[in-house]
Design a protein around this motif. Structure first.
Motif, PDB file in Angstrom:
ATOM      1  N   GLY A   1      48.100  19.142 -23.189  1.00 47.14           N
ATOM      2  CA  GLY A   1      47.424  18.507 -24.313  1.00 47.14           C
ATOM      3  C   GLY A   1      46.671  19.507 -25.168  1.00 47.14           C
ATOM      4  N   LEU A   2      46.037  20.478 -24.526  1.00 46.26           N
ATOM      5  CA  LEU A   2      45.326  21.520 -25.277  1.00 46.26           C
ATOM      6  C   LEU A   2      46.283  22.353 -26.119  1.00 46.26           C
ATOM      7  N   ILE A   3      47.473  22.625 -25.584  1.00 44.23           N
ATOM      8  CA  ILE A   3      48.472  23.375 -26.348  1.00 44.23           C
ATOM      9  C   ILE A   3      48.904  22.572 -27.576  1.00 44.23           C
ATOM     10  N   VAL A   4      49.132  21.288 -27.375  1.00 47.66           N
ATOM     11  CA  VAL A   4      49.531  20.435 -28.499  1.00 47.66           C
ATOM     12  C   VAL A   4      48.417  20.361 -29.536  1.00 47.66           C
ATOM     13  N   ILE A   5      47.170  20.221 -29.076  1.00 45.26           N
ATOM     14  CA  ILE A   5      46.029  20.181 -29.997  1.00 45.26           C
ATOM     15  C   ILE A   5      45.973  21.458 -30.823  1.00 45.26           C
ATOM     16  N   ALA A   6      46.163  22.593 -30.168  1.00 43.39           N
ATOM     17  CA  ALA A   6      46.152  23.868 -30.895  1.00 43.39           C
ATOM     18  C   ALA A   6      47.245  23.892 -31.955  1.00 43.39           C
ATOM     19  N   GLY A   7      48.431  23.427 -31.593  1.00 42.55           N
ATOM     20  CA  GLY A   7      49.524  23.417 -32.549  1.00 42.55           C
ATOM     21  C   GLY A   7      49.275  22.497 -33.733  1.00 42.55           C
ATOM     22  N   VAL A   8      48.719  21.334 -33.456  1.00 38.39           N
ATOM     23  CA  VAL A   8      48.446  20.358 -34.522  1.00 38.39           C
ATOM     24  C   VAL A   8      47.350  20.863 -35.451  1.00 38.39           C
TER      25      VAL A   8
ATOM     26  N   GLY B   1      48.148  22.068 -39.263  1.00 34.59           N
ATOM     27  CA  GLY B   1      47.500  21.273 -40.291  1.00 34.59           C
ATOM     28  C   GLY B   1      46.558  22.086 -41.148  1.00 34.59           C
ATOM     29  N   ASN B   2      45.777  22.956 -40.513  1.00 34.40           N
ATOM     30  CA  ASN B   2      44.829  23.781 -41.271  1.00 34.40           C
ATOM     31  C   ASN B   2      45.554  24.776 -42.169  1.00 34.40           C
ATOM     32  N   TRP B   3      46.605  25.394 -41.662  1.00 31.01           N
ATOM     33  CA  TRP B   3      47.331  26.383 -42.455  1.00 31.01           C
ATOM     34  C   TRP B   3      48.002  25.740 -43.661  1.00 31.01           C
ATOM     35  N   LEU B   4      48.712  24.625 -43.415  1.00 35.69           N
ATOM     36  CA  LEU B   4      49.393  23.946 -44.512  1.00 35.69           C
ATOM     37  C   LEU B   4      48.394  23.325 -45.480  1.00 35.69           C
ATOM     38  N   GLY B   5      47.281  22.821 -44.947  1.00 33.45           N
ATOM     39  CA  GLY B   5      46.264  22.245 -45.808  1.00 33.45           C
ATOM     40  C   GLY B   5      45.646  23.279 -46.728  1.00 33.45           C
ATOM     41  N   GLU B   6      45.397  24.474 -46.199  1.00 29.66           N
ATOM     42  CA  GLU B   6      44.828  25.539 -47.021  1.00 29.66           C
ATOM     43  C   GLU B   6      45.817  25.977 -48.093  1.00 29.66           C
ATOM     44  N   ARG B   7      47.078  26.054 -47.760  1.00 28.63           N
ATOM     45  CA  ARG B   7      48.090  26.394 -48.761  1.00 28.63           C
ATOM     46  C   ARG B   7      48.131  25.360 -49.874  1.00 28.63           C
ATOM     47  N   ARG B   8      48.015  24.095 -49.509  1.00 26.64           N
ATOM     48  CA  ARG B   8      48.037  23.039 -50.521  1.00 26.64           C
ATOM     49  C   ARG B   8      46.801  23.098 -51.397  1.00 26.64           C
ATOM     50  N   ARG B   9      45.648  23.355 -50.771  1.00 25.42           N
ATOM     51  CA  ARG B   9      44.415  23.442 -51.563  1.00 25.42           C
ATOM     52  C   ARG B   9      44.462  24.652 -52.499  1.00 25.42           C
TER      53      ARG B   9
ATOM     54  N   ASP C   1      51.994  16.004 -45.226  1.00 29.51           N
ATOM     55  CA  ASP C   1      50.686  15.632 -45.768  1.00 29.51           C
ATOM     56  C   ASP C   1      49.593  16.158 -44.840  1.00 29.51           C
ATOM     57  N   PRO C   2      49.349  17.465 -44.846  1.00 30.37           N
ATOM     58  CA  PRO C   2      48.351  18.061 -43.944  1.00 30.37           C
ATOM     59  C   PRO C   2      46.941  17.600 -44.302  1.00 30.37           C
ATOM     60  N   PRO C   3      45.987  17.812 -43.409  1.00 32.26           N
ATOM     61  CA  PRO C   3      44.615  17.335 -43.645  1.00 32.26           C
ATOM     62  C   PRO C   3      44.004  17.942 -44.898  1.00 32.26           C
ATOM     63  N   GLY C   4      43.200  17.141 -45.593  1.00 34.16           N
ATOM     64  CA  GLY C   4      42.551  17.612 -46.807  1.00 34.16           C
ATOM     65  C   GLY C   4      41.439  18.597 -46.549  1.00 34.16           C
ATOM     66  N   ALA C   5      40.835  18.532 -45.374  1.00 30.15           N
ATOM     67  CA  ALA C   5      39.771  19.456 -44.978  1.00 30.15           C
ATOM     68  C   ALA C   5      40.113  20.043 -43.613  1.00 30.15           C
ATOM     69  N   ARG C   6      39.666  21.237 -43.371  1.00 24.74           N
ATOM     70  CA  ARG C   6      39.951  21.944 -42.129  1.00 24.74           C
ATOM     71  C   ARG C   6      39.425  21.161 -40.921  1.00 24.74           C
ATOM     72  N   ILE C   7      40.228  21.098 -39.875  1.00 28.57           N
ATOM     73  CA  ILE C   7      39.814  20.459 -38.624  1.00 28.57           C
ATOM     74  C   ILE C   7      39.469  21.556 -37.633  1.00 28.57           C
TER      75      ILE C   7
END
Length: 217
Positions: free
Chosen positions: A185-192, A196-204, A124-130
């Motif tokens: 933490g920055l690496i994890v943030i980048a991954g998240v 999320g943005n890639w999968l969210g865009e595919r879903r949209r 369930d990726p984010p509905g809007a780009r982060i």
């Protein structure tokens, strides 16, 4: 209809997952409460405990409002929980695990629940780009946690993690650990954010195609 069915299924799984972590933490807290308030506060001072409680709260809230579309605020909170729990899982297993058989509580809070939050984010990726600026704000809570940890440690002489223990390590060593954790933490943030943005865009995009019958080709 399909999207509503997915939300309903996710809500059920979330309502089932959150109590598991609360039970795991609660069993420890009950035992610590019997040993005195200081021990209880020490247990609550672990980043592991706090991040798992954040994750459980976010799941409950997301399940509660499953009939409504996700908001940017909820997506941001879910992303924060994923970041904190991934950091918790990796740091524990890399720096703190002893190699002994893992207890049920440790398995839940250090492995199973973090993995579930990652799966939940990907399903369930984010509905809007982060954006990166919003993602960086996820570091606010860990920063406050470090301030609390060192302030309380200076007061009572106890630190929740050995790599932050100024009674054992020099200030330079502790600072090096802190910088390393921020970098991770920055690496994890980048991954998240990227996942999320890639999968969210595919879903949209899939939703647009389903609504219009036009794929832009």
């Amino acid at each position: 209809v399909h999207r509503m069915d997915t939300r309903a299924s996710l809500a059920v799984v979330r309502v089932m997952a959150a109590p598991v972590v609360l039970e795991a933490i609660g069993s420890d807290l009950i035992g610590q409460a019997g040993d005195g308030s200081a021990k209880l506060i020490n247990t609550l001072s672990y980043f592991t405990v706090q991040s798992n409680l954040i994750g459980a709260a976010v799941l409950f809230y997301a399940a509660y409002r499953w009939r409504r579309p996700p908001t940017p605020a909820l997506d941001w909170l879910r992303g924060a929980a994923v970041v904190y729990l991934v950091v918790t899982m990796v740091i524990y297993n890399v720096l703190l695990a002893t190699g002994d058989a893992m207890t049920w509580t440790n398995a839940v809070v250090h492995v199973l629940f973090p993995i579930y939050l990652v799966i939940d984010w990907l399903v369930d990726p984010p509905g809007a780009r982060i954006g990166w600026r919003r993602g960086i704000l996820w570091l606010a809570y860990p920063t406050l946690y470090l301030v609390y940890t060192f302030a309380r440690g200076a007061s009572v002489g106890w630190y929740p993690y050995p790599f932050f223990d100024l009674n054992v390590n020099g200030a330079a060593t502790v600072a090096l650990y802190a910088v390393g954790l921020y970098a991770f933490g920055l690496i994890v943030i980048a991954g998240v954010t990227l996942s999320g943005n890639w999968l969210g865009e595919r879903r949209r995009a899939a939703s647009r195609i389903a609504a219009t019958g036009f794929d832009g080709a």
